[in-house]
Design an enzyme around this catalytic site. Structure first.
Site, PDB file in Angstrom:
ATOM      1  N   ASN A   1      -6.277  -9.666  -1.230  1.00  0.00           N
ATOM      2  CA  ASN A   1      -4.967 -10.078  -0.949  1.00  0.00           C
ATOM      3  C   ASN A   1      -4.021 -11.315  -0.700  1.00  0.00           C
ATOM      4  OD1 ASN A   1      -2.746  -8.949  -3.474  1.00  0.00           O
ATOM      5  ND2 ASN A   1      -2.592 -11.173  -3.065  1.00  0.00           N
ATOM      6  N   THR A   2      -3.812 -10.938  -0.149  1.00  0.00           N
ATOM      7  CA  THR A   2      -2.747 -11.570   1.036  1.00  0.00           C
ATOM      8  C   THR A   2      -3.790 -13.116   1.867  1.00  0.00           C
ATOM      9  OG1 THR A   2      -1.290  -9.616   2.075  1.00  0.00           O
ATOM     10  CG2 THR A   2      -1.395 -11.992   2.734  1.00  0.00           C
TER      11      THR A   2
ATOM     12  N   GLY B   1      -2.940  -7.020   4.704  1.00  0.00           N
ATOM     13  CA  GLY B   1      -1.154  -7.917   5.227  1.00  0.00           C
ATOM     14  C   GLY B   1      -1.241  -8.523   6.814  1.00  0.00           C
TER      15      GLY B   1
ATOM     16  N   LYS C   1      -7.447   1.744  -8.286  1.00  0.00           N
ATOM     17  CA  LYS C   1      -7.971   2.363  -7.107  1.00  0.00           C
ATOM     18  C   LYS C   1      -6.752   2.995  -6.230  1.00  0.00           C
ATOM     19  CE  LYS C   1      -6.783  -0.900  -2.939  1.00  0.00           C
ATOM     20  NZ  LYS C   1      -5.852  -1.708  -1.668  1.00  0.00           N
TER      21      LYS C   1
END
Lengths: 259, 66
Positions: free
Chosen positions: A210-211, A162, A101
């Site tokens: 993710n977050t 995020g 990535k």
């Protein structure tokens, strides 16, 4: 229903891709990742701690690369050179693994991509044999250019990394999807399950997050919610939603009324 | 001789190989990648790669990240 998608010649059933950062500990990372059903997981490449106790558990022990596809990312890189260096170290670390990535950041406050440096890094990495999944702006022109350069997947942001703000520009995401011949995945900005479902309803091939999972009060339960949201959004996209109308349309027949 | 490992000075024996360094650091069983002066050193060549005074060594691993 078999509904797989292909990245760099490999088929995946799960359209939810997860990050492995920000968890409380490795046990939570493993539990949430397993529950998410994800088949691709991003990892960061960082210095080893000199003087660390040998034999301390690490990510590769709890989630071995033969059980989940590792996606080394270049998070934290602000120049093409740093990103290229990170990818080459990742390839050595993971025994020739070419899927990466690419993310080249522009600014610490927004973590928005530096698209110029992203082009530079993508070109070098593709020439060097990497399969590049690229993080970029929700800009249809940039997305198309990265696809034309040979990136195996293009991953526009939904909102800043995020931030949990959700899909801020659905029309751009849809334009990117409509113009693309490679998988388009929303990467960054998803906050909750409905955001993930919206991304899929727009026709994205997947969502990387993710977050939203790791930062939830109960990450394992959120991993489960995200799995369902991705599946629901995908099925709704394939089913074809009804058009939006300003006025009502009765669900029960008018014929046969006795009043 | 003194080399830099992950930004810190490390005193290692003369004629030290990359393999020996990994053993000194007790990382022989860890999944790592090594770069010396910005050049990647393939794991298969650690035993034949000799470090020099002032070399800048980076040893990295995979950790949790988005």
């Amino acid at each position: 229903m078999t509904d797989s998608f292909t990245i760099a010649g490999k088929q995946y059933q799960s359209r939810l891709l997860v990050g492995s950062g920000k968890y409380k500990d490795l046990e939570e990372t493993k539990l949430a990742t397993d529950v998410s059903g994800a088949e691709i997981m991003t990892v960061a490449i960082r210095r080893t701690n000199i003087g660390q106790k040998p034999g301390e558990p690490n990510l590769l022990d709890v989630l071995p690369p033969d059980q989940i596809t590792y996606l080394p990312n270049t998070a934290g890189c602000y120049t093409a050179d740093d990103a290229i260096r990170t990818c080459r170290l990742a390839r050595e670390l993971l025994d020739g693994h070419n899927l990466v990535k690419l993310e080249v950041l522009g600014d610490e406050k927004t973590l928005y991509p530096n698209v110029d440096q992203t082009y530079v890094a993508a070109e070098t990495l593709i020439n060097d044999g990497f399969d590049v999944m690229v993080y970029t702006n929700d800009d249809p022109i940039a997305a198309k250019r990265l696809e034309d350069m040979g990136c195996v997947a293009v991953m526009p942001l939904a909102a800043p990394i995020g931030s949990g703000l959700g899909i801020r520009n659905p029309y751009n995401i849809r334009s990117i999807v409509e113009n693309a011949k490679v998988p388009i995945l929303v990467d960054a900005g998803v906050g909750t399950a409905s955001d993930a479902a919206i991304a899929m309803e727009l026709g994205c091939d997947g969502v990387l997050m993710n977050t939203a999972i790791a930062g939830a009060k109960n990450p394992i339960l959120m991993a489960s919610a995200m799995k369902k949201a991705i599946e629901a959004g995908r099925e709704a996209y394939l089913a074809g939603r009804i058009p939006k109308k300003q006025y009502a349309s009765a669900s029960s027949p008018i014929d046969g009324t006795f009043f | 001789m003194i080399i830099q490992v992950n930004g810190e000075s490390q005193d290692i024996p003369d004629h030290c190989t990359a393999q020996k360094l990994v053993e000194i650091l007790q990382m022989q069983n860890d999944k790592i990648a090594m770069e010396v002066n910005l050049e990647i050193i393939p794991r298969s060549t650690y035993s034949n790669f000799f470090l020099n005074q002032n070399d800048k060594v980076e040893i990295v691993r995979a950790i949790g990240g988005g």
